[in-house]
Design a protein around this motif. Structure first.
Motif, PDB file in Angstrom:
ATOM      1  N   ASN A   1       0.829  -1.210   0.000  1.00 35.24           N
ATOM      2  CA  ASN A   1       0.000   0.000   0.000  1.00 35.24           C
ATOM      3  C   ASN A   1       0.862   1.259   0.000  1.00 35.24           C
ATOM      4  O   ASN A   1       0.596   2.209  -0.753  1.00 35.24           O
ATOM      5  CB  ASN A   1      -0.915   0.008   1.229  1.00 35.24           C
ATOM      6  CG  ASN A   1      -2.030  -1.013   1.135  1.00 35.24           C
ATOM      7  OD1 ASN A   1      -2.439  -1.402   0.044  1.00 35.24           O
ATOM      8  ND2 ASN A   1      -2.538  -1.452   2.276  1.00 35.24           N
ATOM      9  N   GLU A   2       1.883   1.259   0.826  1.00 33.81           N
ATOM     10  CA  GLU A   2       2.731   2.442   0.933  1.00 33.81           C
ATOM     11  C   GLU A   2       3.544   2.665  -0.338  1.00 33.81           C
ATOM     12  O   GLU A   2       3.858   3.815  -0.677  1.00 33.81           O
ATOM     13  CB  GLU A   2       3.637   2.333   2.158  1.00 33.81           C
ATOM     14  CG  GLU A   2       2.855   2.421   3.463  1.00 33.81           C
ATOM     15  CD  GLU A   2       3.721   2.330   4.702  1.00 33.81           C
ATOM     16  OE1 GLU A   2       4.968   2.294   4.554  1.00 33.81           O
ATOM     17  OE2 GLU A   2       3.173   2.308   5.812  1.00 33.81           O
ATOM     18  N   ASP A   3       3.896   1.602  -1.040  1.00 34.25           N
ATOM     19  CA  ASP A   3       4.583   1.749  -2.325  1.00 34.25           C
ATOM     20  C   ASP A   3       3.688   2.496  -3.322  1.00 34.25           C
ATOM     21  O   ASP A   3       4.153   3.381  -4.059  1.00 34.25           O
ATOM     22  CB  ASP A   3       4.963   0.379  -2.891  1.00 34.25           C
ATOM     23  CG  ASP A   3       6.168  -0.229  -2.191  1.00 34.25           C
ATOM     24  OD1 ASP A   3       6.861   0.514  -1.465  1.00 34.25           O
ATOM     25  OD2 ASP A   3       6.408  -1.431  -2.362  1.00 34.25           O
ATOM     26  N   VAL A   4       2.410   2.119  -3.345  1.00 32.62           N
ATOM     27  CA  VAL A   4       1.455   2.780  -4.245  1.00 32.62           C
ATOM     28  C   VAL A   4       1.291   4.244  -3.854  1.00 32.62           C
ATOM     29  O   VAL A   4       1.320   5.144  -4.699  1.00 32.62           O
ATOM     30  CB  VAL A   4       0.092   2.066  -4.217  1.00 32.62           C
ATOM     31  CG1 VAL A   4      -0.948   2.868  -4.998  1.00 32.62           C
ATOM     32  CG2 VAL A   4       0.211   0.664  -4.801  1.00 32.62           C
ATOM     33  N   TRP A   5       1.127   4.490  -2.552  1.00 31.15           N
ATOM     34  CA  TRP A   5       0.945   5.866  -2.092  1.00 31.15           C
ATOM     35  C   TRP A   5       2.191   6.713  -2.350  1.00 31.15           C
ATOM     36  O   TRP A   5       2.087   7.893  -2.703  1.00 31.15           O
ATOM     37  CB  TRP A   5       0.602   5.866  -0.602  1.00 31.15           C
ATOM     38  CG  TRP A   5      -0.755   5.292  -0.314  1.00 31.15           C
ATOM     39  CD1 TRP A   5      -1.851   5.334  -1.129  1.00 31.15           C
ATOM     40  CD2 TRP A   5      -1.162   4.571   0.850  1.00 31.15           C
ATOM     41  NE1 TRP A   5      -2.911   4.690  -0.537  1.00 31.15           N
ATOM     42  CE2 TRP A   5      -2.525   4.207   0.677  1.00 31.15           C
ATOM     43  CE3 TRP A   5      -0.520   4.199   2.031  1.00 31.15           C
ATOM     44  CZ2 TRP A   5      -3.235   3.501   1.641  1.00 31.15           C
ATOM     45  CZ3 TRP A   5      -1.230   3.494   2.988  1.00 31.15           C
ATOM     46  CH2 TRP A   5      -2.578   3.152   2.796  1.00 31.15           C
ATOM     47  N   THR A   6       3.361   6.111  -2.207  1.00 24.30           N
ATOM     48  CA  THR A   6       4.595   6.849  -2.471  1.00 24.30           C
ATOM     49  C   THR A   6       4.702   7.234  -3.944  1.00 24.30           C
ATOM     50  O   THR A   6       5.129   8.353  -4.286  1.00 24.30           O
ATOM     51  CB  THR A   6       5.821   6.012  -2.062  1.00 24.30           C
ATOM     52  OG1 THR A   6       5.764   5.750  -0.653  1.00 24.30           O
ATOM     53  CG2 THR A   6       7.110   6.752  -2.372  1.00 24.30           C
ATOM     54  N   LYS A   7       4.305   6.318  -4.827  1.00 25.27           N
ATOM     55  CA  LYS A   7       4.299   6.642  -6.262  1.00 25.27           C
ATOM     56  C   LYS A   7       3.305   7.763  -6.554  1.00 25.27           C
ATOM     57  O   LYS A   7       3.579   8.659  -7.373  1.00 25.27           O
ATOM     58  CB  LYS A   7       3.951   5.394  -7.076  1.00 25.27           C
ATOM     59  CG  LYS A   7       5.054   4.340  -7.070  1.00 25.27           C
ATOM     60  CD  LYS A   7       4.640   3.086  -7.836  1.00 25.27           C
ATOM     61  CE  LYS A   7       5.739   2.027  -7.789  1.00 25.27           C
ATOM     62  NZ  LYS A   7       5.328   0.773  -8.464  1.00 25.27           N
ATOM     63  N   ASN A   8       2.153   7.730  -5.889  1.00 25.70           N
ATOM     64  CA  ASN A   8       1.178   8.798  -6.054  1.00 25.70           C
ATOM     65  C   ASN A   8       1.753  10.136  -5.588  1.00 25.70           C
ATOM     66  O   ASN A   8       1.537  11.178  -6.221  1.00 25.70           O
ATOM     67  CB  ASN A   8      -0.098   8.492  -5.263  1.00 25.70           C
ATOM     68  CG  ASN A   8      -0.926   7.380  -5.877  1.00 25.70           C
ATOM     69  OD1 ASN A   8      -0.706   6.986  -7.016  1.00 25.70           O
ATOM     70  ND2 ASN A   8      -1.880   6.866  -5.134  1.00 25.70           N
ATOM     71  N   ILE A   9       2.487  10.090  -4.486  1.00 28.29           N
ATOM     72  CA  ILE A   9       3.104  11.304  -3.956  1.00 28.29           C
ATOM     73  C   ILE A   9       4.121  11.860  -4.943  1.00 28.29           C
ATOM     74  O   ILE A   9       4.210  13.079  -5.154  1.00 28.29           O
ATOM     75  CB  ILE A   9       3.768  11.013  -2.597  1.00 28.29           C
ATOM     76  CG1 ILE A   9       2.691  10.776  -1.532  1.00 28.29           C
ATOM     77  CG2 ILE A   9       4.678  12.167  -2.178  1.00 28.29           C
ATOM     78  CD1 ILE A   9       3.235  10.274  -0.219  1.00 28.29           C
ATOM     79  N   ASP A  10       4.897  10.982  -5.557  1.00 28.45           N
ATOM     80  CA  ASP A  10       5.890  11.434  -6.541  1.00 28.45           C
ATOM     81  C   ASP A  10       5.217  12.149  -7.707  1.00 28.45           C
ATOM     82  O   ASP A  10       5.686  13.209  -8.160  1.00 28.45           O
ATOM     83  CB  ASP A  10       6.701  10.241  -7.050  1.00 28.45           C
ATOM     84  CG  ASP A  10       7.637   9.667  -6.001  1.00 28.45           C
ATOM     85  OD1 ASP A  10       7.944  10.397  -5.039  1.00 28.45           O
ATOM     86  OD2 ASP A  10       8.055   8.503  -6.138  1.00 28.45           O
ATOM     87  N   VAL A  11       4.122  11.567  -8.195  1.00 29.54           N
ATOM     88  CA  VAL A  11       3.387  12.185  -9.304  1.00 29.54           C
ATOM     89  C   VAL A  11       2.792  13.519  -8.860  1.00 29.54           C
ATOM     90  O   VAL A  11       2.907  14.538  -9.556  1.00 29.54           O
ATOM     91  CB  VAL A  11       2.266  11.251  -9.815  1.00 29.54           C
ATOM     92  CG1 VAL A  11       1.391  11.974 -10.833  1.00 29.54           C
ATOM     93  CG2 VAL A  11       2.862   9.984 -10.427  1.00 29.54           C
ATOM     94  N   ALA A  12       2.154  13.511  -7.687  1.00 28.30           N
ATOM     95  CA  ALA A  12       1.521  14.723  -7.172  1.00 28.30           C
ATOM     96  C   ALA A  12       2.561  15.811  -6.898  1.00 28.30           C
ATOM     97  O   ALA A  12       2.317  16.999  -7.146  1.00 28.30           O
ATOM     98  CB  ALA A  12       0.737  14.409  -5.905  1.00 28.30           C
ATOM     99  N   SER A  13       3.723  15.424  -6.400  1.00 27.32           N
ATOM    100  CA  SER A  13       4.779  16.397  -6.110  1.00 27.32           C
ATOM    101  C   SER A  13       5.286  17.066  -7.387  1.00 27.32           C
ATOM    102  O   SER A  13       5.591  18.264  -7.391  1.00 27.32           O
ATOM    103  CB  SER A  13       5.945  15.720  -5.381  1.00 27.32           C
ATOM    104  OG  SER A  13       5.563  15.329  -4.086  1.00 27.32           O
ATOM    105  N   ALA A  14       5.375  16.280  -8.454  1.00 22.38           N
ATOM    106  CA  ALA A  14       5.793  16.853  -9.739  1.00 22.38           C
ATOM    107  C   ALA A  14       4.779  17.896 -10.202  1.00 22.38           C
ATOM    108  O   ALA A  14       5.154  18.972 -10.702  1.00 22.38           O
ATOM    109  CB  ALA A  14       5.940  15.751 -10.779  1.00 22.38           C
TER     110      ALA A  14
END
Length: 285
Positions: free
Chosen positions: A58-71
């Protein structure tokens, strides 16, 4: 006597087989770097490990979402920096134009620059993200899941930034507000121009302050994403450490046990062979 001898032989062979099996398992644990090869090896640790693995997924998915959102948040902040710079220049020009120390030609030059900046603001309002969608959408911006029930919109809405700015004259688009300011300073009647220019300057100051507020909101969104990323990075480290302790092989300890069992097996086989050599011949005879 023969039955007793056979019993002792069978028991010793069984013991040595168990030692050999334990040695093989230890070698496997060392090779695979895991002490649990099936759930029955340690049911409690296996269950906890499964929980950790689900959390990690779950945290891997959320971290990827954060990377996209941060960009997206970074691009939004960069765009807002351009808006802020432009609006600061608009305020500067309008302040100069309302001082009364500039002639018609000066004000015309100011108006040309103001209209160019209005066009620039209009272009910035249409900035697209990496998906080809508006970076500042007309409605609520896309909320990205970054945790269990936690969502963050990486960029602000255009409403209140580029559109629907509440002025004394009613809601205006930011580009329209700047164009109105350009029109105001070009009015030929002095009294009318001064009145319209003062009103436009008030609108520009309002828009500048509003842009600062919106950029602060954008900064809060970016900070939430950074905080979430740090939290998951820390969680990932803790989960990895716990998972390693649960199922990982303690190499030094396992090697020491392996060596001890190997010595025991070697010694047992040597003694077994020497003591039972004659007995085996007797049994065969």
């Amino acid at each position: 006597m023969i039955n007793s001898t056979r019993y002792h032989l069978s028991a010793e062979i069984s013991r040595q087989q168990k030692l050999a099996a334990q040695i093989a398992r230890a070698q496997s644990d060392i090779s695979n770097e895991t002490r649990i090869q099936r759930a029955s090896d340690d049911p409690a640790a296996t269950a906890r490990y499964a929980d950790i693995r689900r959390a990690q997924a779950n945290e891997d998915v959320w971290t990827k979402n954060i990377d996209v959102a941060s960009a997206l948040a970074t691009r939004a902040d960069s765009t807002l920096d351009g808006v802020t710079t432009t609006m600061d220049r608009v305020r500067e020009l309008m302040t100069l134009a309302t001082t009364g120390t500039y002639n018609d030609n000066d004000r015309k030059a100011f108006a040309v620059e103001l209209r160019a900046m209005a066009a620039e603001i209009a272009d910035l309002s249409q900035t697209k993200d990496s998906r080809g969608q508006l970076l500042f959408p007309a409605g609520p911006s896309l909320a990205v899941p970054i945790g269990n029930g936690v969502f963050v919109s990486p960029s602000v809405s255009s409403d209140g930034l580029f559109t629907n700015i509440q002025t004394a004259a009613g809601p205006k688009d930011l580009a329209q507000l700047i164009n109105d300011a350009a029109d105001a300073i070009e009015l030929t009647d002095k009294a009318e121009r001064e009145l319209a220019s003062a009103a436009s300057l008030d609108e520009v100051v309002l828009a500048v302050d509003n842009t600062a507020i919106v950029r602060g909101d954008q900064g809060v969104r970016a900070a939430r994403l950074d905080t979430a990323r740090e939290r998951f990075a820390s969680s990932a480290l803790l989960n990895s450490e716990e998972a390693g302790k649960l199922v990982g092989t303690d190499i030094p300890e396992t090697v020491a046990k392996l060596q001890a069992k190997q010595l025991s097996l070697d010694a047992a086989q040597a003694v077994f062979t020497r003591i039972n050599k004659q007995t085996l011949f007797d049994l065969l005879g």
